[in-house]
Design a protein around this motif. Structure first.
Motif, mmCIF file in Angstrom:
data_model
loop_
_atom_site.group_PDB
_atom_site.id
_atom_site.type_symbol
_atom_site.label_atom_id
_atom_site.label_comp_id
_atom_site.label_asym_id
_atom_site.label_seq_id
_atom_site.Cartn_x
_atom_site.Cartn_y
_atom_site.Cartn_z
ATOM 1 N N ARG A 68 0.866 -1.187 0.000
ATOM 2 C CA ARG A 68 0.000 0.000 0.000
ATOM 3 C C ARG A 68 0.896 1.228 0.000
ATOM 4 N N LEU A 69 0.631 2.130 -0.905
ATOM 5 C CA LEU A 69 1.333 3.409 -0.966
ATOM 6 C C LEU A 69 0.377 4.473 -0.464
ATOM 7 N N ASN A 70 0.692 5.055 0.700
ATOM 8 C CA ASN A 70 -0.161 6.047 1.351
ATOM 9 C C ASN A 70 -1.587 5.522 1.524
ATOM 10 N N GLY A 71 -1.735 4.248 1.845
ATOM 11 C CA GLY A 71 -3.035 3.655 2.105
ATOM 12 C C GLY A 71 -3.755 3.099 0.893
ATOM 13 N N VAL A 72 -3.204 3.267 -0.300
ATOM 14 C CA VAL A 72 -3.832 2.785 -1.531
ATOM 15 C C VAL A 72 -3.077 1.545 -2.005
ATOM 16 N N ALA A 73 -3.798 0.463 -2.272
ATOM 17 C CA ALA A 73 -3.166 -0.772 -2.726
ATOM 18 C C ALA A 73 -2.485 -0.540 -4.074
ATOM 19 N N ALA A 75 0.482 -2.601 -6.908
ATOM 20 C CA ALA A 75 1.311 -3.761 -7.239
ATOM 21 C C ALA A 75 2.778 -3.356 -7.168
ATOM 22 N N GLN A 76 3.643 -4.313 -6.866
ATOM 23 C CA GLN A 76 5.067 -3.997 -6.719
ATOM 24 C C GLN A 76 5.665 -3.511 -8.032
ATOM 25 N N VAL A 77 5.174 -3.990 -9.167
ATOM 26 C CA VAL A 77 5.720 -3.537 -10.455
ATOM 27 C C VAL A 77 5.331 -2.091 -10.745
ATOM 28 N N ASP A 78 4.215 -1.622 -10.181
ATOM 29 C CA ASP A 78 3.757 -0.242 -10.402
ATOM 30 C C ASP A 78 4.195 0.708 -9.296
ATOM 31 N N LEU A 79 4.863 0.190 -8.279
ATOM 32 C CA LEU A 79 5.190 1.005 -7.108
ATOM 33 C C LEU A 79 6.092 2.192 -7.462
ATOM 34 N N ASP A 82 4.271 4.893 -9.369
ATOM 35 C CA ASP A 82 3.335 5.656 -8.524
ATOM 36 C C ASP A 82 4.058 6.508 -7.490
ATOM 37 N N LEU A 83 5.266 6.109 -7.112
ATOM 38 C CA LEU A 83 6.021 6.833 -6.096
ATOM 39 C C LEU A 83 6.787 8.032 -6.674
ATOM 40 N N THR A 84 7.185 7.945 -7.919
ATOM 41 C CA THR A 84 8.009 8.997 -8.537
ATOM 42 C C THR A 84 7.365 10.381 -8.508
#
Length: 125
Positions: A68-73, A75-79, A82-84
């Motif tokens: 979960r990134l900031n509470g939103v599910a 996938a590790q390949v998209d992490l 989404d983080l950039t």
């Protein structure tokens, strides 16, 4: 009555073959073992001295259900994608919170982030 002959004294078992097997196993495992570290992970601990937080929150939760990134599910390949947008610089800190999963999952996550150039990882319990 039956006569089975004279009773012979019992022979004591020889320990030499057992000692040989134990010695060979010891030598095998010593030669097959690897000593040292395959890889080191430099991680900052929560509460360690550092600079002020800049930008939006960057909290990655690792649990049995996934990431979960900031509470939103996510996938590790998209992490990383989404983080950039949340980071102004690859040196910005990212907080990792392991709530489940295995240590190998945490190591795999840190390796994925390091491969993407993210260097400042903070692990919180």
């Amino acid at each position: 009555m039956f006569s089975f002959g004279e009773a012979r004294p019992r022979r004591r078992p020889s320990l030499t073959p057992m000692i040989d097997v134990v010695f060979l196993l010891l030598v095998f495992f010593m030669l097959a073992s690897r000593f040292g570290h395959d890889a080191d992970q430099d991680l900052a601990l929560a509460g360690a001295p550092g600079g002020q937080w800049q930008g939006p929150p960057r909290l990655i939760d690792l649990d049995d259900g996934g990431l979960r990134l900031n509470g939103v599910a996510v996938a590790q390949v998209d992490l990383v994608a989404d983080l950039t947008p949340l980071m102004a610089d690859p040196g910005d800190p990212v907080i990792l919170r392991a709530r489940g999963g295995t240590v190998q999952d945490l190591v795999g996550l840190t390796q994925t982030l390091r491969d993407a150039g993210i260097t400042q990882l903070v692990v919180v319990p």
